[in-house]
Structures are given as structure tokens and as C-alpha cells.
Design a protein around this motif. Sequence first.
Motif, PDB file in Angstrom:
ATOM      1  N   UNK A 130       0.831  -1.212   0.000  1.00  0.00           N
ATOM      2  CA  UNK A 130       0.000   0.000   0.000  1.00  0.00           C
ATOM      3  C   UNK A 130       0.857   1.250   0.000  1.00  0.00           C
ATOM      4  N   UNK A 131       1.938   1.242   0.804  1.00  0.00           N
ATOM      5  CA  UNK A 131       2.837   2.400   0.851  1.00  0.00           C
ATOM      6  C   UNK A 131       3.540   2.595  -0.479  1.00  0.00           C
ATOM      7  N   UNK A 132       3.978   1.499  -1.098  1.00  0.00           N
ATOM      8  CA  UNK A 132       4.634   1.600  -2.405  1.00  0.00           C
ATOM      9  C   UNK A 132       3.665   2.157  -3.450  1.00  0.00           C
ATOM     10  N   UNK A 133       2.415   1.700  -3.392  1.00  0.00           N
ATOM     11  CA  UNK A 133       1.413   2.206  -4.335  1.00  0.00           C
ATOM     12  C   UNK A 133       1.155   3.689  -4.103  1.00  0.00           C
ATOM     13  N   UNK A 134       1.171   4.113  -2.838  1.00  0.00           N
ATOM     14  CA  UNK A 134       0.945   5.530  -2.538  1.00  0.00           C
ATOM     15  C   UNK A 134       2.067   6.392  -3.096  1.00  0.00           C
ATOM     16  N   UNK A 135       3.316   5.924  -2.980  1.00  0.00           N
ATOM     17  CA  UNK A 135       4.440   6.670  -3.535  1.00  0.00           C
ATOM     18  C   UNK A 135       4.299   6.798  -5.049  1.00  0.00           C
ATOM     19  N   UNK A 136       3.929   5.692  -5.716  1.00  0.00           N
ATOM     20  CA  UNK A 136       3.742   5.750  -7.180  1.00  0.00           C
ATOM     21  C   UNK A 136       2.621   6.707  -7.547  1.00  0.00           C
ATOM     22  N   UNK A 137       1.548   6.696  -6.760  1.00  0.00           N
ATOM     23  CA  UNK A 137       0.433   7.593  -7.052  1.00  0.00           C
ATOM     24  C   UNK A 137       0.851   9.050  -6.863  1.00  0.00           C
ATOM     25  N   UNK A 138       1.635   9.324  -5.825  1.00  0.00           N
ATOM     26  CA  UNK A 138       2.108  10.690  -5.604  1.00  0.00           C
ATOM     27  C   UNK A 138       3.016  11.150  -6.741  1.00  0.00           C
ATOM     28  N   UNK A 139       3.845  10.246  -7.266  1.00  0.00           N
ATOM     29  CA  UNK A 139       4.664  10.573  -8.443  1.00  0.00           C
ATOM     30  C   UNK A 139       3.761  10.925  -9.626  1.00  0.00           C
ATOM     31  N   UNK A 140       2.691  10.143  -9.784  1.00  0.00           N
ATOM     32  CA  UNK A 140       1.745  10.403 -10.869  1.00  0.00           C
ATOM     33  C   UNK A 140       1.068  11.757 -10.681  1.00  0.00           C
ATOM     34  N   UNK A 141       0.683  12.071  -9.440  1.00  0.00           N
ATOM     35  CA  UNK A 141       0.035  13.355  -9.168  1.00  0.00           C
ATOM     36  C   UNK A 141       0.954  14.512  -9.539  1.00  0.00           C
ATOM     37  N   UNK A 142       2.222  14.410  -9.162  1.00  0.00           N
ATOM     38  CA  UNK A 142       3.159  15.494  -9.462  1.00  0.00           C
ATOM     39  C   UNK A 142       3.358  15.651 -10.974  1.00  0.00           C
ATOM     40  N   UNK A 143       3.460  14.530 -11.679  1.00  0.00           N
ATOM     41  CA  UNK A 143       3.593  14.595 -13.137  1.00  0.00           C
ATOM     42  C   UNK A 143       2.341  15.204 -13.765  1.00  0.00           C
ATOM     43  N   UNK A 144       1.187  14.863 -13.224  1.00  0.00           N
ATOM     44  CA  UNK A 144      -0.069  15.427 -13.725  1.00  0.00           C
ATOM     45  C   UNK A 144      -0.105  16.931 -13.492  1.00  0.00           C
ATOM     46  N   UNK A 199       2.429  18.964 -13.364  1.00  0.00           N
ATOM     47  CA  UNK A 199       3.350  19.597 -14.316  1.00  0.00           C
ATOM     48  C   UNK A 199       2.680  19.719 -15.683  1.00  0.00           C
ATOM     49  N   UNK A 200       2.029  18.637 -16.131  1.00  0.00           N
ATOM     50  CA  UNK A 200       1.336  18.683 -17.433  1.00  0.00           C
ATOM     51  C   UNK A 200       0.214  19.706 -17.415  1.00  0.00           C
ATOM     52  N   UNK A 201      -0.498  19.759 -16.307  1.00  0.00           N
ATOM     53  CA  UNK A 201      -1.628  20.685 -16.211  1.00  0.00           C
ATOM     54  C   UNK A 201      -1.150  22.128 -16.275  1.00  0.00           C
ATOM     55  N   UNK A 202       0.006  22.395 -15.653  1.00  0.00           N
ATOM     56  CA  UNK A 202       0.535  23.764 -15.642  1.00  0.00           C
ATOM     57  C   UNK A 202       0.940  24.232 -17.032  1.00  0.00           C
ATOM     58  N   UNK A 238     -14.059  28.934 -24.644  1.00  0.00           N
ATOM     59  CA  UNK A 238     -13.477  28.121 -25.708  1.00  0.00           C
ATOM     60  C   UNK A 238     -12.129  27.610 -25.263  1.00  0.00           C
ATOM     61  N   UNK A 239     -11.744  26.516 -25.851  1.00  0.00           N
ATOM     62  CA  UNK A 239     -10.459  25.912 -25.547  1.00  0.00           C
ATOM     63  C   UNK A 239      -9.580  25.961 -26.800  1.00  0.00           C
ATOM     64  N   UNK A 240      -8.383  26.541 -26.722  1.00  0.00           N
ATOM     65  CA  UNK A 240      -7.486  26.626 -27.896  1.00  0.00           C
ATOM     66  C   UNK A 240      -7.220  25.246 -28.447  1.00  0.00           C
ATOM     67  N   UNK A 241      -6.981  25.192 -29.755  1.00  0.00           N
ATOM     68  CA  UNK A 241      -6.676  23.932 -30.423  1.00  0.00           C
ATOM     69  C   UNK A 241      -5.442  23.300 -29.774  1.00  0.00           C
ATOM     70  N   UNK A 242      -5.575  22.010 -29.539  1.00  0.00           N
ATOM     71  CA  UNK A 242      -4.437  21.266 -28.985  1.00  0.00           C
ATOM     72  C   UNK A 242      -4.391  21.291 -27.474  1.00  0.00           C
ATOM     73  N   UNK A 243      -5.392  21.983 -26.840  1.00  0.00           N
ATOM     74  CA  UNK A 243      -5.361  22.043 -25.388  1.00  0.00           C
ATOM     75  C   UNK A 243      -5.947  20.827 -24.745  1.00  0.00           C
ATOM     76  N   UNK A 244      -6.719  20.047 -25.517  1.00  0.00           N
ATOM     77  CA  UNK A 244      -7.356  18.868 -24.938  1.00  0.00           C
ATOM     78  C   UNK A 244      -6.342  17.785 -24.727  1.00  0.00           C
TER      79      UNK A 244
END
Length: 220
Positions: A162-176, A178-181, A214-220
Motif C-alpha cells: 500500500x505504501x509503495x502504491x501511494x508513492x507511485x500515485x504521488x509521483x503520478x500526481x506530481x507529473x499530472x 506539471x502537465x496541467x501547468x 473556448x479551448x485553444x486547439x491542442x489544449x485537450x
Amino acid sequence: MSVRQGLLALLAQQPMYGAQLRSEFEARTGGTWPLNVGQVYTTLARLERDGLVEEVGADDEGRISYRLTRTGRAEVAQWWLSPVDRETTPRDELVIKLALAVTVEGVDVHRVVQTQRTATLRHLQDLTRLKQRATTHHESGDGGDGNVDLAWLLVLENLIYSAEAEVRWLDHVEARLVREASRPRRQARTVPTTDDEGPGTVGGPSAPHHTIATTPRGAQ
């Protein structure tokens, strides 16, 4: 794990009184889910009300033991063969915290993630050390109940996964994050409408206007 089902499973072995049930429950789960005696006796009262357990008298110290009824034994047997119900989603404080953090202005979400990752990694290291000691003790066979040792190992391994999965999920959250920004922000533009205009007219000076996101092209 349901306290109700856990107590029934223990009583399937032999009659026990409340403090004994608490001690056995905590020993077999490594104290991961501690119980208080009041909770145990409250659960026993409900089990007795439902016809699943019954009193078998008091010992010399006045402690009342309970045993399973026939209905109680049938319920335990059914529980072993039934999958754990996953339809009800448990409330996970970390998930709730991060879900709210991304919607509340002024929260440094990256710092929240990094702080939690540090704490989770430290917890994972502690669990790994516990597992190493428990494995050594179990394999040496030096006293104790081998099945209880195995039960504790299984609990530890579940917590480690469970702890290992939480660390992986937190890595995913941080990457998400960055992409969102880097995504273009949604912008609002004003377009005229043809309400109340004659045929062929595309908005005049007096035509009402509506704001459309409206959402600019390529923003999706």
C-alpha cells in the motif's frame, strides 16, 4: 476488516471473553488495528442480539465468555467464502486533501505532495525493517506461534504494498500537475447572436452578446 466478522472468526476457535478477544485480535494483526474493550463488548452485545453468539457463563473472576451459535458458525463459514465488498469507497484523507488542494487558491500543491512523499517513504522504510525482523523470527522458529508470525508478515506485506502504491500515485500526481501547468488556459470570447435580427443579419450594434468559453486547439 470488520470488527464484527473478526470477533466471530476468533470465537469459531473457542469461547472467549471481551478482553481476551481484543488481545487475540491485536496479536494476530500485529496491533495494526487496535481495539478498545468497550468496542469489543458493544459488538458482542449486537452479535448476541442478532443470535450469532451466546453467553457460556463467567469464570472465577467474573469474566463472561461467549461462544458462537449455529447461526454464528454459518455466518463465519459464509464470510470465509465471500469476497470483500468493494462497492463502498473508503474515505482516504490523502486523496481528499489533494482533491481539495487543487481547487483551493493559495495552496502549494507541489509542497503538499512532496511533504507526503517524504513521510510515506519514511513509513515504508520502517515497515521494511519490521518485515525483516519478523521474517527472521518466523524462519528461525524461535518460540511463539508460527501461524501468528505468518499473519503478522501478511499484514506487514499488505502495508508495504500500500505504501509503495501511494508513492507511485504521488509521483503520478506530481507529473499530472506539471502537465496541467503547461496546458493553455481556457479563455472566454464574446460572439454576437442573431436574436431579434432580420434574415441574413449577423448581429448589429444592438444585438445581444453571449460569452462562450473556448479551448485553444491542442489544449485537450
